[in-house]
Design a protein around this motif. Structure first.
Motif, PDB file in Angstrom:
ATOM      1  N   PHE A   1       4.314   0.062   0.683  1.00 36.94           N
ATOM      2  CA  PHE A   1       4.976   1.137  -0.044  1.00 36.94           C
ATOM      3  C   PHE A   1       5.992   1.797   0.881  1.00 36.94           C
ATOM      4  CE2 PHE A   1       1.663   0.358  -2.942  1.00 36.94           C
ATOM      5  CZ  PHE A   1       1.949   1.005  -4.130  1.00 36.94           C
ATOM      6  N   GLU A   2       7.251   1.499   0.650  1.00 32.10           N
ATOM      7  CA  GLU A   2       8.317   2.060   1.480  1.00 32.10           C
ATOM      8  C   GLU A   2       8.514   3.538   1.140  1.00 32.10           C
ATOM      9  OE1 GLU A   2      13.069   1.406   2.438  1.00 32.10           O
ATOM     10  OE2 GLU A   2      12.064   0.080   1.020  1.00 32.10           O
ATOM     11  N   ASN A   3       8.769   4.327   2.159  1.00 34.66           N
ATOM     12  CA  ASN A   3       9.017   5.757   1.975  1.00 34.66           C
ATOM     13  C   ASN A   3      10.511   5.974   1.791  1.00 34.66           C
ATOM     14  OD1 ASN A   3       9.128   8.517   2.008  1.00 34.66           O
ATOM     15  ND2 ASN A   3       8.149   8.769   3.992  1.00 34.66           N
ATOM     16  N   ILE A   4      10.937   6.262   0.546  1.00 32.88           N
ATOM     17  CA  ILE A   4      12.351   6.517   0.274  1.00 32.88           C
ATOM     18  C   ILE A   4      12.586   7.992  -0.061  1.00 32.88           C
ATOM     19  CG2 ILE A   4      12.796   4.140  -0.455  1.00 32.88           C
ATOM     20  CD1 ILE A   4      12.798   5.227  -3.377  1.00 32.88           C
ATOM     21  N   ALA A   5      11.609   8.836   0.237  1.00 32.10           N
ATOM     22  CA  ALA A   5      11.753  10.271  -0.019  1.00 32.10           C
ATOM     23  C   ALA A   5      12.864  10.840   0.865  1.00 32.10           C
ATOM     24  CB  ALA A   5      10.436  10.982   0.271  1.00 32.10           C
ATOM     25  N   PRO A   6      13.604  11.826   0.353  1.00 34.68           N
ATOM     26  CA  PRO A   6      14.665  12.438   1.160  1.00 34.68           C
ATOM     27  C   PRO A   6      14.141  13.033   2.476  1.00 34.68           C
ATOM     28  CG  PRO A   6      14.854  13.116  -1.127  1.00 34.68           C
ATOM     29  CD  PRO A   6      13.573  12.351  -1.003  1.00 34.68           C
ATOM     30  N   MET A   7      12.959  13.629   2.428  1.00 31.13           N
ATOM     31  CA  MET A   7      12.331  14.163   3.637  1.00 31.13           C
ATOM     32  C   MET A   7      11.312  13.126   4.099  1.00 31.13           C
ATOM     33  SD  MET A   7      10.542  17.836   3.962  1.00 31.13           S
ATOM     34  CE  MET A   7       9.380  18.162   5.239  1.00 31.13           C
ATOM     35  N   VAL A   8      11.419  12.673   5.337  1.00 31.60           N
ATOM     36  CA  VAL A   8      10.615  11.537   5.794  1.00 31.60           C
ATOM     37  C   VAL A   8       9.542  11.971   6.784  1.00 31.60           C
ATOM     38  CG1 VAL A   8      10.693   9.341   7.029  1.00 31.60           C
ATOM     39  CG2 VAL A   8      12.498   9.916   5.420  1.00 31.60           C
ATOM     40  N   TYR A   9       8.332  11.515   6.540  1.00 33.79           N
ATOM     41  CA  TYR A   9       7.239  11.595   7.497  1.00 33.79           C
ATOM     42  C   TYR A   9       7.049  10.165   7.981  1.00 33.79           C
ATOM     43  CZ  TYR A   9       2.553  12.484   9.374  1.00 33.79           C
ATOM     44  OH  TYR A   9       1.446  12.586  10.197  1.00 33.79           O
ATOM     45  N   GLN A  10       7.270   9.921   9.245  1.00 36.73           N
ATOM     46  CA  GLN A  10       7.424   8.570   9.805  1.00 36.73           C
ATOM     47  C   GLN A  10       6.346   7.567   9.401  1.00 36.73           C
ATOM     48  OE1 GLN A  10       9.915   7.192  11.332  1.00 36.73           O
ATOM     49  NE2 GLN A  10      11.135   9.053  11.376  1.00 36.73           N
ATOM     50  N   THR A  11       5.094   7.943   9.454  1.00 37.14           N
ATOM     51  CA  THR A  11       4.013   6.975   9.234  1.00 37.14           C
ATOM     52  C   THR A  11       3.480   6.973   7.807  1.00 37.14           C
ATOM     53  OG1 THR A  11       2.360   8.571   9.974  1.00 37.14           O
ATOM     54  CG2 THR A  11       3.295   7.091  11.647  1.00 37.14           C
ATOM     55  N   LEU A  12       4.131   7.689   6.900  1.00 43.69           N
ATOM     56  CA  LEU A  12       3.601   7.837   5.543  1.00 43.69           C
ATOM     57  C   LEU A  12       3.494   6.508   4.796  1.00 43.69           C
ATOM     58  CD1 LEU A  12       2.492   9.738   3.429  1.00 43.69           C
ATOM     59  CD2 LEU A  12       4.840  10.179   2.683  1.00 43.69           C
ATOM     60  N   GLY A  13       4.507   5.658   4.880  1.00 44.37           N
ATOM     61  CA  GLY A  13       4.462   4.372   4.180  1.00 44.37           C
ATOM     62  C   GLY A  13       3.289   3.518   4.621  1.00 44.37           C
ATOM     63  N   GLN A  14       3.118   3.403   5.916  1.00 45.22           N
ATOM     64  CA  GLN A  14       2.006   2.618   6.467  1.00 45.22           C
ATOM     65  C   GLN A  14       0.660   3.245   6.119  1.00 45.22           C
ATOM     66  OE1 GLN A  14       2.288  -0.321   8.019  1.00 45.22           O
ATOM     67  NE2 GLN A  14       0.085  -0.508   8.265  1.00 45.22           N
ATOM     68  N   ASN A  15       0.556   4.566   6.281  1.00 45.53           N
ATOM     69  CA  ASN A  15      -0.704   5.251   6.000  1.00 45.53           C
ATOM     70  C   ASN A  15      -1.101   5.145   4.533  1.00 45.53           C
ATOM     71  OD1 ASN A  15      -0.735   5.981   8.684  1.00 45.53           O
ATOM     72  ND2 ASN A  15      -0.167   8.102   8.324  1.00 45.53           N
ATOM     73  N   PHE A  16      -0.124   5.299   3.640  1.00 41.39           N
ATOM     74  CA  PHE A  16      -0.434   5.194   2.212  1.00 41.39           C
ATOM     75  C   PHE A  16      -0.869   3.776   1.851  1.00 41.39           C
ATOM     76  CE2 PHE A  16       0.454   4.132  -2.119  1.00 41.39           C
ATOM     77  CZ  PHE A  16      -0.272   5.112  -2.775  1.00 41.39           C
TER      78      PHE A  16
END
Length: 173
Positions: free
Chosen positions: A46-61
């Protein structure tokens, strides 16, 4: 009177057991309504394409969803084609004031919201009725600075999101 109770309680316990087991329907809190012939699942990154980015969110989710499925189902996780497939993107990672301090313009309470767009495909369902593509959103409120709480907050929100997604896909809730 005491002798009568000694025989009455075991008899009552046996009757209750037969009543609960006799209907033939088995309920459980894991597995939901996963079809018997469904054996494999694939969870794409799940790629993080949110305007505000939390670096590890894609991997963690992604890992959180895999872990939820691993812990609550009998499905084998595979790379590539599978009976069930999850894919999507993280579309929102937002921090907004939830409550304002009296006589100031500062936030007394903030809200971290994460939104995920998920596409679920059950490749065994020829009608496609169990497939869905929808957004899921969860939040947690906090006070103070986000930096010291961000990791725990995101972990809690991921847990809520993966529960919602799992239930939507497999428990028909």
């Amino acid at each position: 009177m005491k002798t009568r109770n000694i025989f009455l309680f075991p008899l009552l316990a046996v009757v209750v057991c037969f009543l609960f087991n006799g209907c033939g329907v088995k309920y459980g809190f894991t597995g939901g309504s996963i079809p018997q012939n469904m054996k494999t699942v694939h969870v794409a990154y799940f790629e993080n394409i949110a305007p505000m980015v939390y670096q590890t969110l894609g991997q963690n989710f992604t890992e959180g969803l895999k872990e939820r499925i691993r812990n609550q189902s009998r499905l084998s996780q595979v790379n590539g084609e599978a009976d069930a497939m999850f894919e999507g993107v993280i579309t929102g990672y937002d921090i907004a004031p939830a409550a304002v301090e009296a006589n100031t313009d500062r936030a007394a309470l903030n809200r971290l919201t994460i939104t995920v767009k998920v596409k679920y495909t059950n490749r065994l369902d020829e009608t496609g009725e169990s497939n869905f593509e929808e957004s899921f959103s969860q939040f947690r409120e906090f006070s103070g600075l986000i930096q010291s709480q961000e990791e725990n907050l995101t972990r809690e929100i991921i847990n809520l999101l993966t529960e919602d997604i799992y239930n939507r896909a497999f428990a028909n809730w």
